[in-house]
Write a protein that holds these residues in place. Structure first.
Motif, PDB file in Angstrom:
ATOM      1  N   ILE A 709       0.836  -1.201   0.000  1.00 37.09           N
ATOM      2  CA  ILE A 709       0.000   0.000   0.000  1.00 37.09           C
ATOM      3  C   ILE A 709       0.867   1.246   0.000  1.00 37.09           C
ATOM      4  CG2 ILE A 709      -1.660   1.302   1.377  1.00 37.09           C
ATOM      5  CD1 ILE A 709      -2.802  -1.390   2.275  1.00 37.09           C
ATOM      6  N   TYR A 710       1.907   1.262   0.822  1.00 34.07           N
ATOM      7  CA  TYR A 710       2.773   2.443   0.865  1.00 34.07           C
ATOM      8  C   TYR A 710       3.503   2.633  -0.463  1.00 34.07           C
ATOM      9  CZ  TYR A 710       6.526   5.621   2.102  1.00 34.07           C
ATOM     10  OH  TYR A 710       7.396   6.682   2.121  1.00 34.07           O
ATOM     11  N   SER A 711       4.032   1.539  -1.013  1.00 32.38           N
ATOM     12  CA  SER A 711       4.786   1.668  -2.262  1.00 32.38           C
ATOM     13  C   SER A 711       3.903   2.138  -3.403  1.00 32.38           C
ATOM     14  CB  SER A 711       5.425   0.317  -2.612  1.00 32.38           C
ATOM     15  OG  SER A 711       6.325  -0.093  -1.614  1.00 32.38           O
ATOM     16  N   LEU A 712       2.690   1.624  -3.478  1.00 28.81           N
ATOM     17  CA  LEU A 712       1.814   1.996  -4.580  1.00 28.81           C
ATOM     18  C   LEU A 712       1.259   3.401  -4.424  1.00 28.81           C
ATOM     19  CD1 LEU A 712      -0.090  -1.356  -5.021  1.00 28.81           C
ATOM     20  CD2 LEU A 712       1.595  -0.393  -6.553  1.00 28.81           C
ATOM     21  N   THR A 713       1.130   3.878  -3.201  1.00 26.26           N
ATOM     22  CA  THR A 713       0.577   5.220  -3.007  1.00 26.26           C
ATOM     23  C   THR A 713       1.631   6.310  -3.020  1.00 26.26           C
ATOM     24  OG1 THR A 713       0.657   4.829  -0.610  1.00 26.26           O
ATOM     25  CG2 THR A 713      -1.433   4.438  -1.731  1.00 26.26           C
ATOM     26  N   ASN A 714       2.897   5.968  -2.787  1.00 27.04           N
ATOM     27  CA  ASN A 714       3.904   7.012  -2.605  1.00 27.04           C
ATOM     28  C   ASN A 714       5.146   6.877  -3.483  1.00 27.04           C
ATOM     29  OD1 ASN A 714       2.894   8.572  -0.037  1.00 27.04           O
ATOM     30  ND2 ASN A 714       2.677   6.406   0.467  1.00 27.04           N
ATOM     31  N   THR A 715       5.246   5.807  -4.269  1.00 33.19           N
ATOM     32  CA  THR A 715       6.443   5.635  -5.087  1.00 33.19           C
ATOM     33  C   THR A 715       6.062   5.496  -6.556  1.00 33.19           C
ATOM     34  OG1 THR A 715       6.458   3.217  -4.903  1.00 33.19           O
ATOM     35  CG2 THR A 715       7.528   4.458  -3.140  1.00 33.19           C
ATOM     36  N   GLU A 716       7.087   5.247  -7.379  1.00 36.04           N
ATOM     37  CA  GLU A 716       6.871   5.115  -8.815  1.00 36.04           C
ATOM     38  C   GLU A 716       6.055   3.883  -9.175  1.00 36.04           C
ATOM     39  OE1 GLU A 716      10.674   5.100 -10.591  1.00 36.04           O
ATOM     40  OE2 GLU A 716      11.095   7.219 -10.215  1.00 36.04           O
ATOM     41  N   ALA A 717       5.953   2.931  -8.245  1.00 33.10           N
ATOM     42  CA  ALA A 717       5.160   1.731  -8.539  1.00 33.10           C
ATOM     43  C   ALA A 717       3.709   2.093  -8.819  1.00 33.10           C
ATOM     44  CB  ALA A 717       5.261   0.752  -7.368  1.00 33.10           C
ATOM     45  N   GLY A 718       3.168   3.045  -8.063  1.00 32.53           N
ATOM     46  CA  GLY A 718       1.796   3.461  -8.301  1.00 32.53           C
ATOM     47  C   GLY A 718       1.602   4.068  -9.678  1.00 32.53           C
ATOM     48  N   GLN A 719       2.565   4.875 -10.117  1.00 36.28           N
ATOM     49  CA  GLN A 719       2.460   5.464 -11.448  1.00 36.28           C
ATOM     50  C   GLN A 719       2.547   4.398 -12.520  1.00 36.28           C
ATOM     51  OE1 GLN A 719       1.788   8.758 -12.180  1.00 36.28           O
ATOM     52  NE2 GLN A 719       1.549   7.902 -14.241  1.00 36.28           N
ATOM     53  N   ALA A 720       3.340   3.349 -12.275  1.00 40.41           N
ATOM     54  CA  ALA A 720       3.421   2.249 -13.245  1.00 40.41           C
ATOM     55  C   ALA A 720       2.076   1.556 -13.393  1.00 40.41           C
ATOM     56  CB  ALA A 720       4.495   1.256 -12.802  1.00 40.41           C
ATOM     57  N   VAL A 721       1.372   1.364 -12.285  1.00 38.26           N
ATOM     58  CA  VAL A 721       0.044   0.744 -12.349  1.00 38.26           C
ATOM     59  C   VAL A 721      -0.922   1.653 -13.117  1.00 38.26           C
ATOM     60  CG1 VAL A 721      -1.899  -0.080 -10.980  1.00 38.26           C
ATOM     61  CG2 VAL A 721       0.428  -0.548 -10.235  1.00 38.26           C
ATOM     62  N   ILE A 722      -0.834   2.954 -12.882  1.00 36.03           N
ATOM     63  CA  ILE A 722      -1.689   3.895 -13.601  1.00 36.03           C
ATOM     64  C   ILE A 722      -1.393   3.848 -15.101  1.00 36.03           C
ATOM     65  CG2 ILE A 722      -2.175   6.351 -13.922  1.00 36.03           C
ATOM     66  CD1 ILE A 722      -1.866   6.724 -10.956  1.00 36.03           C
ATOM     67  N   ASN A 723      -0.127   3.731 -15.460  1.00 32.70           N
ATOM     68  CA  ASN A 723       0.226   3.637 -16.879  1.00 32.70           C
ATOM     69  C   ASN A 723      -0.396   2.404 -17.524  1.00 32.70           C
ATOM     70  OD1 ASN A 723       1.744   5.968 -16.618  1.00 32.70           O
ATOM     71  ND2 ASN A 723       3.664   4.874 -16.260  1.00 32.70           N
ATOM     72  N   ILE A 724      -0.481   1.328 -16.768  1.00 31.29           N
ATOM     73  CA  ILE A 724      -1.119   0.119 -17.302  1.00 31.29           C
ATOM     74  C   ILE A 724      -2.598   0.364 -17.521  1.00 31.29           C
ATOM     75  CG2 ILE A 724      -1.705  -2.270 -16.764  1.00 31.29           C
ATOM     76  CD1 ILE A 724       0.966  -2.474 -15.307  1.00 31.29           C
ATOM     77  N   MET A 725      -3.239   1.040 -16.554  1.00 37.25           N
ATOM     78  CA  MET A 725      -4.674   1.299 -16.696  1.00 37.25           C
ATOM     79  C   MET A 725      -4.975   2.231 -17.856  1.00 37.25           C
ATOM     80  SD  MET A 725      -6.154   1.540 -12.810  1.00 37.25           S
ATOM     81  CE  MET A 725      -5.120   2.909 -12.319  1.00 37.25           C
ATOM     82  N   THR A 726      -4.043   3.101 -18.191  1.00 39.07           N
ATOM     83  CA  THR A 726      -4.283   4.071 -19.268  1.00 39.07           C
ATOM     84  C   THR A 726      -3.988   3.496 -20.651  1.00 39.07           C
ATOM     85  OG1 THR A 726      -2.047   4.955 -18.898  1.00 39.07           O
ATOM     86  CG2 THR A 726      -3.865   6.052 -17.783  1.00 39.07           C
ATOM     87  N   VAL A 727      -3.784   2.186 -20.733  1.00 40.57           N
ATOM     88  CA  VAL A 727      -3.597   1.576 -22.055  1.00 40.57           C
ATOM     89  C   VAL A 727      -4.771   1.920 -22.960  1.00 40.57           C
ATOM     90  CG1 VAL A 727      -3.590  -0.645 -23.245  1.00 40.57           C
ATOM     91  CG2 VAL A 727      -2.074  -0.265 -21.311  1.00 40.57           C
ATOM     92  N   GLY A 728      -5.970   1.823 -22.421  1.00 40.66           N
ATOM     93  CA  GLY A 728      -7.138   2.255 -23.170  1.00 40.66           C
ATOM     94  C   GLY A 728      -7.774   1.142 -23.975  1.00 40.66           C
ATOM     95  N   VAL A 729      -9.041   1.319 -24.243  1.00 36.12           N
ATOM     96  CA  VAL A 729      -9.795   0.295 -24.942  1.00 36.12           C
ATOM     97  C   VAL A 729      -9.380   0.181 -26.397  1.00 36.12           C
ATOM     98  CG1 VAL A 729     -11.668   1.889 -25.503  1.00 36.12           C
ATOM     99  CG2 VAL A 729     -12.142  -0.551 -25.351  1.00 36.12           C
TER     100      VAL A 729
END
Length: 1649
Positions: A709-729
């Motif tokens: 939770i800390y890594s995903l909310t405060n480090t680059e790991a969270g941005q990496a997950v967001i980049n995956i979600m923004t792949v788009g339909v």
């Protein structure tokens, strides 16, 4: 029946295939080349399914030429997709009919359709195929200027795709139906002319991207021809020696024609299987006539590398396409290979490696391994297995590769295990003949003369020993002597030796050779254990060596990566069942990341980290990384213990810090590996976030969840997950289009990765601890971007995805989470796409064939949006406004309103249909409930007036509720609950008359006895919950009960609307029976009890007929219920005192049981706090009692106190005490609670009960006799902190009514006072013991009044002085036992008198003190301000803005009243330490040595703490009281805020203070005058000063008495033995006859003599 009807209606569509789509009638130029009507249908389909705009934007598209052309191209793409989907449906339909439904006898609905298709299907589809291969490519002249080169290329790609699909259907057809011989000729000639796909008419249009399609056409051409030869039947005929029954045996002309055509084959690899099949057919049917042909075709077949081709084609069909086609192709090739191996010698078939690879690829079909084991080992593929056994273990890979492929389920796994466990031969190769063997002359047979260890390992280790006399068959080859010894052994032991051998040579040059031998062993172990776990124990010698092997291999300079991957894969399979064991062995190998010290946060990468950085990343091959991620995920899912989970923290830290943010930047050699790694990383994170909460609190290291939770909310790991979600339909659709088919293709992996990213983000937002500031993850999620390019818009557009329904569902779920927790407007984020996205949401919501879970999630999202997203919900409501003539507005539903869909779902005619399941109806009702809760009046006004709305809404209330034992979905309960809540809100908020339809529905509820029905249902549900704690529908049941409870409560105030008249007695009786049954569940018990209280209060008249029986039932339940509930119940129903004895006895029994349980609980909790954290103590009480304000024990104590107040003489209490030892139990629990400073609420409740008992002599004697002093005196020391190092304790500034431990001390002091007051001499010794123990606290309290003026401090001082007042009556006993303490108390009382006078003297100074003290920083915890009570009383006034000065004035007056009480009690106590006024005035022989001088002989009014208390202090006290009395008389300030009764009480208190002060003054003055040690000069001065001061006082008193002086409360409130004031209301004495006046006059006469 429905399936049969659909097939009957559309079977012609299946038969027509591509010919269903007609060419245009006119010769107009059209890019789609479709009939006008069908073109319109395709356009409508596109607009409904794929168009991403609104009707308004569509008009703009048609008006713009470029946009309209783009629209036509998209429609054309949809048309191509529809054709592909049609063929995919046909393939699945046909395959499952032939393989599953037909076998299961479920083909009645499909048989007629297949029968109609069977006759003409081939001719239709073959004609369509011929049309496709001869079709001319479109040009811009024939199809318009839109037909560009790119569009021509897309047309040709679609043409190739349709060819492949048609051939796929034909292949599947001929796999189950026999092909006539002429048809084989026709197909062969057709495919030959086509070049098996390579000689297309438009082959000039083929580019590199179309090569897979061309190859696919070639594969199916080959497979169709092989199926046409009917090899399986040929093989069967050959085995049974009846080859004449094969159709080609009677068609020699066709065979010759085929020979001629096939003789020209050989230039294309697709020819290989056809030639191989024909060679088998000709060799079997006519071996003599066709020997030359067979030989020639056979050489050509081998030259085409037919087995390599078969492997390649099966892999291609398995990776892309349908599993049904791939499995059918494997069945086809299985028969071909079986017959080939049976008919020809193995050495004539070319490379054994290629043959085995082809066999292994064929065996990938799940049903074929079982078929192999059921066949004879000397036939078919069994022969190739036997040939690999003959060279084992000289060559281990061939046999192990085959056996690994032959594993598919548990039976086959056991057969493989037994096969290897009983090996009968051992093959070795010798370059030279050894000395320890003898042989024949021809060297064909050897015999061992000495035993031999087969592996050069050390002694004592696992090994194989070949005994003397073993015979071996010898064969000479290029390698030397190949000896096949007749030696029986277990291959599993041999495999163990191989692993041990590799461990010995791991650092030598032979390591690579041994790695090649060990890798297939580990692959086989992995497959066996993953297929059948029961074999794992037998493989323990093997699996236990993997850990050391992994440690050794990862430490060499050039590690074998493929073998390391196999090791990790084996450990992953083992960890799935034994995670703890695998972890305990693995973490010592150094393979996984680790921390060098438990105190550091830096993690070492371990051997795996080195492999990743030094080898895998430079090479671009990540097999070890994939295996590592699967291993860690498996360990996480295994729910390791807390210590082992902390050991995984470095692994997870490496993944989150080094891999997740950067994996997409690595170098990759193989397409799809990057997506696979991303998916595995998110699977690991998802598994961690879904772990169950850990039992113990980890202090030294964070938990895995907290780390994620800390890594995903405060480090680059969270941005990496967001980049995956923004792949788009759009990107996902492109990948799916480019790589169609296959469950493991790149498109499917990408979809799975995005779904995991959604779930991970949702879980992080759900689990993250609350914080005042937004984390970087939340900022990135909610940031706005231009033109709808932000994340919210991307998430919403996933609604357009159709391939996997879980993807849009998870996207909407994340949107729902963001809409509820993020401070943003979703409507603003959607921008101009909002309306189009709204239309897409509603389209999927109203579709009857849509996935139900998507529709539920859409409704849940809208439900959340009602409260948190006003703009978005208005968009979805889409209400149209019309102005009426009277100026008001009328609302109606717009065309795209979600309410129309919701109302359709609620239609009673839709319920029970497959498209409207109960869960969907529940979600619709939840949305309506949200509208009512949020008071969306515009939407509600539309809903109320809709026809049959209330009828449809209340339909669930008229149904029959399923029992809890049924398997019905719990959502039915929620639906009924939402309906009740909506009705309740409507009845509560609508002040005017209800809608007529609602009135009718409510009337039906009443007339249909539905209230009684639901009352019975609630009873049964509560009983079910209390009997079964693990009930899966517990929350739904509680929700329904709560809604029913709310409806009943509303019925008490809205009787006419709800029509709840007749069922009241029935409901009350149900509740009366329900209350005791609901006790096991605390929440339900509380809900039912409070409901019963409310209904009894309002429906009291319903009990007027027979109140006695109701009371009797209540009393009968007291054995199960305790607390203030019963007192309230008796109050509600008017219970009489006759029930008191039984009720008191029941309550006391409960108190005793609860007190004993509390003693045990407190003892255990304190013992557990002393033992180490890793203690193995298991002596834990089953039911831990906790101290709560509304707990059973505390409420029972309060109830007992109230009952004791009713029992005025205490007789009933004495009867109970004689029966039950309740007092010793209470006092024991009280002693333990005080000693450990626990159970605050219980302690306070107990002391209040003891105070109530102490008011009567019988009760006080019982309390004292039970040992109250022993339970309170010493343990009370733990309650407060005594002085330390000479510094005084700072008093808490809590409000005196707040629950706190200082309040407990005050209650104990009050209890001592009450007991001493009641018992007098009987309690004097206990009182002296108490004051002796707590003397420091008492002295400190008396001194603290000057510095701390909080109400809590003053209250403690008041109780302390009250106790000292009672004890001062026994001054002689006190003097005898504690003389020094008595003197200290006397001195401190005098200083207390001085302090109170000082604070009362100056009102402004006191107000300044209060402001200064209240402005200081308070101690942690609730600390109300000093004037809390005054502020609370002021808040009750109608005015909302109370003047600050007025509040402060009230606070000062409150403190003054407290100081006056303390001062009056202090002076009253001092009277016991000074001679009696009358006695000292009249008795000339009084012993003065018995009394001490309390005040110094000084008349200065100095009131500071440095000055000793003097006669001036007493005079000042009199003057202050006189001054305050004057203020009260004038009513300048006090009268405005204090009532007349309070004014009279204050005046009486002032008079009492003056009386006591005058008495003390006169007594002390007379003692000085009679004291011989006092100088005459001082005596004369004393007479002069007192004469002057008292004369002034006397004149003032006479003036007040003339106005109507108040009487002193001495005989009522504060005992004063010297004065006996008149009772209130009596006639005022004549002027000058008041006792106080007479006393002053007598003293003045004595002084002036």
């Amino acid at each position: 029946a429905q399936i049969e009807a659909e097939l009957e209606r559309h079977w012609e569509r299946l038969l027509q295939g591509l010919s269903y789509y007609k060419s245009p009638r006119s010769h107009s130029i059209d890019i789609s080349a479709l009939d006008e009507k069908q073109s319109v249908q395709i356009l409508q389909c596109y607009l409904q399914e794929d168009y991403r705009g609104t009707r308004d934007t569509l008009k703009t598209v048609f008006q713009d030429e470029r946009q309209s052309q783009a629209l036509l191209l998209k429609v054309r793409s949809l048309y191509f997709g529809v054709i592909c989907i049609f063929f995919l449906f046909f393939l699945l339909f046909f395959f499952f009919y032939m393989n599953h439904l037909k076998l299961c006898g479920l083909c009645a609905e499909y048989a007629n359709c297949v029968g109609k298709l069977e006759k003409d299907l081939v001719s239709h589809y073959l004609q369509q195929f011929e049309d496709l291969i001869s079709a001319e490519a479109p040009t811009w002249e024939t199809h318009g200027n839109m037909m560009t080169d790119r569009q021509v290329s897309r047309w040709f790609a679609q043409c190739l795709r349709e060819q492949a699909l048609l051939l796929e259907v034909l292949f599947l057809y001929y796999a189950y139906f026999e092909m006539p011989c002429p048809e084989l000729i026709r197909f062969t000639r057709l495919f030959k002319d086509l070049g098996f796909g390579l000689r297309q008419t438009n082959r000039h249009l083929v580019d590199k991207s179309m090569d897979p399609l061309v190859d696919r056409i070639g594969y199916f051409c080959s497979l169709i021809l092989v199926e046409g030869m009917d090899i399986d039947f040929l093989h069967k005929c050959a085995l049974e020696d009846r080859t004449n029954e094969h159709q080609f045996s009677s068609s020699p002309e066709i065979c010759k024609e085929m020979d001629q055509m096939l003789m020209s084959f050989g230039d294309i690899s697709h020819h290989g299987p056809v030639l191989l099949g024909w060679v088998l057919l000709r060799h079997t049917l006519s071996p003599d006539e066709s020997s030359s042909t067979v030989t020639r075709l056979g050489h050509t077949t081998l030259q085409l590398n037919v087995f390599q081709y078969l492997t390649q084609s099966l892999q291609a069909l398995g990776s892309s396409g349908n599993n049904c086609t791939a499995s059918t192709a494997r069945m086809c090739i299985y028969g071909l290979l079986s017959f080939v191996i049976t008919s020809f010698e193995e050495h004539t078939l070319g490379s054994q490696e290629h043959l085995i690879n082809a066999v292994c690829e064929v065996l990938a079909a799940p049903s074929l391994p079982e078929l192999f084991w059921e066949s004879k080992p000397s036939m078919g593929l069994g022969m190739i297995v036997q040939s690999t056994v003959d060279v084992f273990p000289h060559k281990t890979r061939p046999l192990l590769q085959l056996l690994t492929a032959l594993l598919s389920d548990k039976p086959t796994a056991k057969k493989v295990y037994m096969f290897l466990d009983k090996m009968c031969s051992f093959t070795e190769v010798y370059k030279h003949k050894p000395n320890d063997v003898i042989s024949r002359d021809d060297e064909t047979l050897w015999r061992r003369q000495a035993p031999k260890l087969l592996y050069p390992l050390g002694s004592g280790q696992t090994n194989l020993r070949m005994p003397v006399g073993v015979l071996g068959q010898v064969c000479v080859s290029d390698e030397g002597f190949v000896v096949r010894w007749e030696y029986s052994f277990s291959c599993w032991s041999l495999f163990t030796c191989e692993l041990e051998m590799l461990l010995h040579v791991v650092s030598t040059a032979d390591v690579l050779v041994h790695c090649e031998r060990v890798k297939p062993i580990l692959d086989l172990v992995h497959k066996v254990v993953s297929t059948d776990w029961s074999v794992s124990d037998c493989l323990l010698p093997l699996t236990s060596r993997i850990y050391m092997l992994l440690q050794r291999l990862t430490s060499v300079i050039n590690p074998p990566m493929d073998l390391i991957t196999s090791c990790v894969n084996c450990l992953t399979v083992l960890a799935a069942r034994q995670p703890g064991k695998v972890w305990s062995s693995l973490h010592h190998t150094g393979f996984l990341p680790f921390t060098s010290s438990p105190l550091t946060n830096m993690a070492e990468a371990g051997n795996y980290g080195n492999l990743l950085v030094l080898i895998e990343q430079p090479r671009g091959d990540y097999s070890v990384t994939v295996a590592f991620l699967r291993l860690v995920t498996t360990l996480v899912k295994g729910q390791l213990g807390s210590t082992q989970s902390r050991g995984l923290v470095p692994c997870v830290l490496l993944v989150l810090k080094e891999m997740l943010p950067t994996y997409h930047k690595w170098r990759y050699n193989t397409y799809g590996v990057r997506e696979r790694i991303g998916c595995l990383i998110l699977e690991l994170v998802h598994a961690i976030l879904n772990l169950s909460p850990e039992g113990e609190v980890q202090v030294s290291a964070p938990s895995l969840q907290a780390l994620c939770i800390y890594s995903l909310t405060n480090t680059e790991a969270g941005q990496a997950v967001i980049n995956i979600m923004t792949v788009g339909v759009d990107t996902i659709d492109m990948v799916l289009a480019a790589h169609s088919g296959g469950s493991e293709g790149p498109g499917q992996v990408l979809i799975q990765t995005v779904k995991l990213a959604f779930s991970v983000t949702n879980n992080v937002l759900r689990l993250k601890p609350p914080s005042d500031c937004m984390s970087p993850l939340e900022q990135a999620l909610t940031q706005h971007g231009g033109h709808g390019n932000n994340l919210i818009a991307v998430l919403a557009k996933y609604i357009y995805h159709k391939h996997d329904p879980a993807l849009p569902r998870l996207a909407i779920q994340l949107l729902k989470r963001l809409a509820s927790v993020a401070p943003m407007s979703v409507y603003a984020c959607l921008g101009s796409d909002a309306a189009a996205i709204r239309d897409a949401f509603l389209t999927r919501l109203q579709s009857r064939t849509e996935d139900m879970r998507i529709k539920v999630m859409i409704l849940e999202f809208l439900t959340v949006a009602v409260e948190t997203q006003p703009g978005l919900i208005e968009l979805f409501l889409n209400l149209e406004v019309k102005d009426t003539g009277d100026g008001s507005k009328e609302f109606s539903l717009g065309e795209w309103s979600c309410l129309a869909v919701v109302l359709e779902l609620l239609d009673c005619r839709q319920q029970g249909q497959y498209w409207c399941p109960p869960l969907l109806q529940r979600s619709a009702l939840a949305f309506l409930h949200a509208l009512w809760t949020d008071r969306r009046d515009s939407a509600l006004s539309v809903l109320r007036t809709r026809e049959k709305f209330w009828e449809n809404l209340t339909t669930p209330l008229f149904g029959t509720l399923p029992s809890t034992s049924d398997t019905t979905e719990p959502c039915v309960l929620e639906s009924c609950a939402f309906v009740m809540k909506i009705i309740g809100l409507e009845v509560y908020y609508v002040q005017s008359s209800l809608e007529q339809s609602l009135k009718s529905a409510l009337q039906r509820l009443s007339s249909g006895r539905r209230y009684e029905y639901w009352s019975e249902c609630v009873c049964s549900l509560v009983c079910g919950v209390c009997e079964d704690d693990g009930l899966r529908s517990l929350s739904e049941i509680q929700m329904l009960i709560s809604a029913w409870r709310t409806l009943l409560i509303l019925s008490t105030s809205h009787v006419c609307k709800l029509n709840l008249h007749t069922p009241r007695p029935s409901v009350l009786n149900h509740l009366l029976l329900l209350v005791p049954q609901s006790l096991p569940c605390l929440n339900l018990g509380s809900m039912m009890t409070t409901l019963l209280l409310i209904l009894l209060k309002q429906w009291k008249r319903q009990l007027s007929a027979d109140p006695g029986s109701f009371l009797k039932n209540l009393v009968g339940l007291t054995s199960q219920l305790t607390g203030v509930i019963w007192l309230t119940l008796f109050t509600c129903v008017g219970g009489d005192i006759s029930q008191l004895p039984q009720l008191l006895l029941s309550v006391c029994e409960t108190i005793q049981d609860e007190a004993l349980a509390l003693i045990e609980s407190t003892r255990h909790m304190n013992q557990r706090g002393e033992v180490p954290d890793d203690s193995m103590e298991t002596d834990t009480p089953r039911n831990i009692q906790t101290d709560q304000r509304d707990g059973v024990c505390v409420l029972a104590l309060h109830l007992c106190k109230e009952l004791c107040l009713v029992d005025e003489d205490g007789e009933q209490w004495l009867l109970v005490v004689r029966k039950l030892p309740v007092l010793p139990s209470i006092l024991s629990a009280l002693e333990q609670s005080l000693r450990f400073r626990q159970n605050l609420y219980f302690t306070e409740a107990t002391l209040h009960l003891l105070l109530t008992l102490a008011r009567t002599p019988q009760g006080a004697a019982a309390v004292a006799g039970a040992g109250v002093l022993q339970s309170i005196c010493l343990p009370l020391l733990s309650v407060y902190e005594g002085p330390a190092n000479g510094t005084s304790q700072a008093f808490s500034r809590r409000a005196q009514d707040a629950p706190c431990w200082p309040g407990v001390y005050r209650l104990c002091m009050c209890l001592m006072e009450s007991l001493l007051k009641t018992l007098r001499y009987s309690f004097i010794n206990e009182a002296l013991d108490f004051i002796g123990v707590h003397q420091e606290r008492i002295l400190h309290c008396l001194n603290a009044v000057r510095t701390v003026q909080s109400l809590a401090c003053l209250d403690e001082a008041d109780h302390t002085v009250g106790f000292l007042l009672q004890l001062s009556a026994f001054s002689k006993e006190w003097q005898f036992h504690l003389p020094q303490l008595l003197r200290d108390i006397q001195v401190n009382l005098c200083f207390l008198c001085q302090a109170c006078t000082y604070l009362l003297h100056s009102k402004k100074m006191l107000q300044h003190y209060l402001q200064a003290k209240n402005g200081e920083a308070l101690t942690p915890g609730p600390a109300p301000q000093l004037h809390q009570r005054a502020a609370q009383s002021a808040s009750k006034t109608p005015s909302l803005a109370v003047d600050r000065e007025e509040v402060e004035s009230k606070a000062v007056q409150t403190v003054q009243c407290s100081l006056l009480k303390i001062l009056s009690k202090t002076l009253n106590a001092l009277q016991h330490f000074t001679p009696d006024c009358c006695q000292i005035l009249l008795d000339q022989c009084m012993d003065l040595a018995e009394y001490k001088n309390l005040f110094v002989l000084s008349f200065s009014p100095a009131l500071d703490s440095d000055s000793a208390p003097s006669f001036g202090t007493l005079l000042a006290s009199i003057n202050v009281a006189l001054s305050m009395l004057g203020e009260v008389e004038k009513k300048k300030e006090v009268a405005s805020v204090i009532s007349s009764e309070e004014t009279q009480s204050l005046k009486s208190l002032l008079m009492f203070t003056m009386e006591n002060c005058v008495c003390v003054l006169i007594s002390q003055a007379m003692r000085c005058l009679k004291d011989s040690t006092v100088l005459p000069r001082d005596k004369q001065r004393l007479k002069q000063e007192l004469s002057s001061e008292l004369s002034t006082l006397l004149s003032s008193l006479l003036r007040f008495f003339r106005r109507g002086s108040p009487s002193s409360p001495a005989s009522i409130l504060l005992p004063s033995p010297q004065t006996k004031p008149l009772p209130p209301g009596s006639k005022v004495l004549p002027e000058g006859q008041e006792p106080l006046v007479q006393l002053v006059q007598a003293f003045l006469r004595h002084v002036q003599r």
